[in-house]
Design a protein around this motif. Structure first.
Motif: not given
Ligand SMILES: Cc1cc2nc3c(=O)[nH]c(=O)nc-3n(C[C@H](O)[C@H](O)[C@H](O)COP(=O)(O)OP(=O)(O)OC[C@H]3O[C@@H](n4cnc5c(N)ncnc54)[C@H](O)[C@@H]3O)c2cc1C
Length: 182
Positions: A4, A43, A102-103, A106, A110, A132, A139, A143
């Motif tokens: 990000a 996205f 966590s995802n 979120r 939401a 955040l 993203s 989302n």
């Molecule tokens: C309501 C909501 C708001 C969100 N806002 C953001 C935000 O502002 N910034 C942000 O970077 N992510 C956002 N996300 C996506 C996701 O929640 C985070 O990227 C994730 O929590 C990062 O954790 P991780 O690196 O362990 O993910 P992992 O599961 O290891 O995934 C690897 C990478 O994939 C991408 N990714 C994973 N899930 C999503 C997803 N649902 N949508 C888009 N990309 C994804 C991220 O870049 C993440 O770092 C949002 C999701 C939701 C549901």
């Protein structure tokens, strides 16, 4: 977060995963990581296609029927982890204290704001934008729109069954205890 903030490129991650898979074989985690990176890319592309719509109440859909409650108190309680749902509260407190959630969290908070509290989804998206540490415009807003049912593949929104989610992801209350007892 590194993604990000632009410190790490998704292409680099992708090629590292492929290198790992050649050496050790593919597994569920390598599959899902690439899958999530594709969501991230997707996205970005839809946000470029509809640069204004993702900030509008109806997103990229037409004729959406809203039944909103406009309760300032409900919004404040959601932000401060004081709703009727302790899984939502634990997640909202983690966000408040750390800037991270966590995802899974979120998606659930939401869904609760949109489908249970019946608040305008953009209030939740704006609060995430404020809080955040990994905030990312596409993203975040795409989302939120997806869960509100005004993004891609709307299907009347994504309402999560929170009881089921809790049973699956926090069956022994470990996560809830961590944040609710602070
Ligand atoms: C309501 C909501 C708001 C969100 N806002 C953001 C935000 O502002 N910034 C942000 O970077 N992510 C956002 N996300 C996506 C996701 O929640 C985070 O990227 C994730 O929590 C990062 O954790 P991780 O690196 O362990 O993910 P992992 O599961 O290891 O995934 C690897 C990478 O994939 C991408 N990714 C994973 N899930 C999503 C997803 N649902 N949508 C888009 N990309 C994804 C991220 O870049 C993440 O770092 C949002 C999701 C939701 C549901």
């Amino acid at each position: 977060m590194a993604l990000a903030l632009g410190c790490l490129s998704p292409k680099k991650i992708y090629h590292e995963i492929k290198r790992y898979e050649e050496q050790f074989g593919a597994n569920d985690s390598t599959y899902w990581l690439v899958f999530e990176l594709m969501w991230r890319d997707y996205f970005r592309l839809v946000m470029e296609k509809h640069p204004k719509n993702f900030f509008m109440q109806n997103g990229i859909q037409n004729n959406v029927k809203w039944n909103l409650k406009h309760s300032v108190l409900d919004l404040e309680n959601w932000k401060n982890g004081k709703t009727q749902n302790d899984f939502v509260n634990a997640n909202m407190l983690e966000l408040k204290y750390t800037g991270f959630m966590s995802n899974r969290g979120r998606q659930n908070v939401a869904s609760y704001l949109i489908h249970d509290l019946k608040l305008d989804w953009r209030l939740g998206a704006a609060y995430f934008e404020e809080m955040l540490i990994d905030y990312d415009v596409s993203s975040n807003w795409c989302n939120w729109a997806y869960i509100a049912g005004v993004g891609n593949d709307p299907r009347n929104g994504r309402a999560f069954n929170l009881d089921k989610q809790v049973k699956t992801y926090d069956p022994e209350s470990k996560y809830r205890k961590l944040w609710l007892e602070k």
